[in-house]
Design a protein around this motif. Sequence first.
Motif, PDB file in Angstrom:
ATOM      1  N   LYS A  78      34.042  30.006  55.459  1.00 57.44           N
ATOM      2  CA  LYS A  78      33.295  28.810  55.819  1.00 57.44           C
ATOM      3  C   LYS A  78      33.163  28.687  57.341  1.00 57.44           C
ATOM      4  N   ARG A  79      32.036  28.189  57.726  1.00 59.46           N
ATOM      5  CA  ARG A  79      31.679  27.929  59.130  1.00 59.46           C
ATOM      6  C   ARG A  79      31.668  29.192  59.994  1.00 59.46           C
ATOM      7  N   LYS A  80      31.630  30.377  59.412  1.00 59.16           N
ATOM      8  CA  LYS A  80      31.595  31.624  60.189  1.00 59.16           C
ATOM      9  C   LYS A  80      30.330  32.437  59.898  1.00 59.16           C
ATOM     10  N   ASN A  81      29.466  31.916  59.038  1.00 55.98           N
ATOM     11  CA  ASN A  81      28.240  32.603  58.645  1.00 55.98           C
ATOM     12  C   ASN A  81      28.543  33.991  58.059  1.00 55.98           C
ATOM     13  N   TYR A  82      29.601  34.062  57.234  1.00 52.40           N
ATOM     14  CA  TYR A  82      30.006  35.312  56.608  1.00 52.40           C
ATOM     15  C   TYR A  82      29.874  35.170  55.091  1.00 52.40           C
ATOM     16  N   HIS A  83      28.947  35.901  54.498  1.00 53.00           N
ATOM     17  CA  HIS A  83      28.727  35.898  53.054  1.00 53.00           C
ATOM     18  C   HIS A  83      28.524  37.338  52.602  1.00 53.00           C
ATOM     19  N   ARG A  84      29.297  37.780  51.627  1.00 51.91           N
ATOM     20  CA  ARG A  84      29.152  39.124  51.068  1.00 51.91           C
ATOM     21  C   ARG A  84      29.152  39.033  49.545  1.00 51.91           C
ATOM     22  N   ARG A  85      28.318  39.802  48.951  1.00 45.25           N
ATOM     23  CA  ARG A  85      28.254  39.869  47.499  1.00 45.25           C
ATOM     24  C   ARG A  85      28.547  41.318  47.095  1.00 45.25           C
ATOM     25  N   LEU A  86      29.722  41.540  46.512  1.00 46.03           N
ATOM     26  CA  LEU A  86      30.123  42.881  46.092  1.00 46.03           C
ATOM     27  C   LEU A  86      29.854  43.034  44.595  1.00 46.03           C
ATOM     28  N   ARG A  87      29.207  44.129  44.227  1.00 41.33           N
ATOM     29  CA  ARG A  87      28.888  44.385  42.822  1.00 41.33           C
ATOM     30  C   ARG A  87      29.475  45.731  42.424  1.00 41.33           C
ATOM     31  N   TYR A  88      30.066  45.777  41.238  1.00 37.64           N
ATOM     32  CA  TYR A  88      30.563  47.050  40.738  1.00 37.64           C
ATOM     33  C   TYR A  88      30.623  47.007  39.216  1.00 37.64           C
ATOM     34  N   ARG A  89      30.719  48.191  38.630  1.00 36.11           N
ATOM     35  CA  ARG A  89      30.846  48.345  37.181  1.00 36.11           C
ATOM     36  C   ARG A  89      32.057  49.233  36.930  1.00 36.11           C
ATOM     37  N   HIS A  90      32.969  48.752  36.110  1.00 38.11           N
ATOM     38  CA  HIS A  90      34.190  49.497  35.813  1.00 38.11           C
ATOM     39  C   HIS A  90      33.896  50.581  34.780  1.00 38.11           C
ATOM     40  N   HIS A  91      34.503  51.756  34.933  1.00 38.75           N
ATOM     41  CA  HIS A  91      34.315  52.872  34.016  1.00 38.75           C
ATOM     42  C   HIS A  91      35.438  52.894  32.979  1.00 38.75           C
ATOM     43  N   TYR A  92      35.092  53.189  31.737  1.00 33.21           N
ATOM     44  CA  TYR A  92      36.050  53.274  30.644  1.00 33.21           C
ATOM     45  C   TYR A  92      35.884  54.610  29.925  1.00 33.21           C
ATOM     46  N   THR A  93      36.856  54.933  29.067  1.00 35.73           N
ATOM     47  CA  THR A  93      36.769  56.071  28.169  1.00 35.73           C
ATOM     48  C   THR A  93      37.106  55.586  26.768  1.00 35.73           C
ATOM     49  N   LEU A  94      36.266  55.897  25.789  1.00 37.08           N
ATOM     50  CA  LEU A  94      36.514  55.547  24.396  1.00 37.08           C
ATOM     51  C   LEU A  94      37.079  56.752  23.671  1.00 37.08           C
ATOM     52  N   LEU A  95      38.202  56.542  23.007  1.00 36.18           N
ATOM     53  CA  LEU A  95      38.869  57.606  22.257  1.00 36.18           C
ATOM     54  C   LEU A  95      38.910  57.235  20.785  1.00 36.18           C
ATOM     55  N   ARG A  96      38.609  58.195  19.919  1.00 33.93           N
ATOM     56  CA  ARG A  96      38.806  58.010  18.477  1.00 33.93           C
ATOM     57  C   ARG A  96      40.031  58.820  18.088  1.00 33.93           C
ATOM     58  N   ILE A  97      41.025  58.135  17.518  1.00 33.09           N
ATOM     59  CA  ILE A  97      42.260  58.796  17.105  1.00 33.09           C
ATOM     60  C   ILE A  97      41.935  59.619  15.854  1.00 33.09           C
ATOM     61  N   SER A  98      42.045  60.930  15.965  1.00 32.19           N
ATOM     62  CA  SER A  98      41.674  61.796  14.858  1.00 32.19           C
ATOM     63  C   SER A  98      42.868  62.241  14.022  1.00 32.19           C
TER      64      SER A  98
END
Length: 134
Positions: free
Chosen positions: A106-126
């Motif tokens: 606030k009051r410093k004119n500092y605004h950042r918008r960080l965007r990301y997508r988390h990576h996953y792995t799907l496993l089927r127990i065979s």
Amino acid sequence: MSSSSSSLPADIQEAAQLLREQKNHYAVIEIMGRSFLVTKNDIVVVDHLRHAQVGDILEFDRIREIGSMDYTLYGKPVVDPRMVRVRATVIEEPKSSEIIKIKFKKRKNYHRRLRYRHHYTLLRISEVEMLPAN
């Protein structure tokens, strides 16, 4: 008796034989430091496994517990890998929906918008099975 089964204590061999006679098994496995309770054909969502490609078959050796409806065998800390086998197939490597993190001062004119997508792995127990005594 062979040398591999003679190295296991007699009480553990007896407990393993009781488990082998049961039909369906479950296991508590450790993947990347997290415990998952799995049975055959379960789908497990884990953090991204860098070394795994879609279609790879993974075999887990950190099995904390194996059991059935009537009997359970706990590891201290893990069950001997010569007694049980848990395999999984990598079926997908999805990303999460976009996560937006907003930073500002606030009051410093500092605004950042960080965007990301988390990576996953799907496993089927065979496979979750007790190996035969040798």
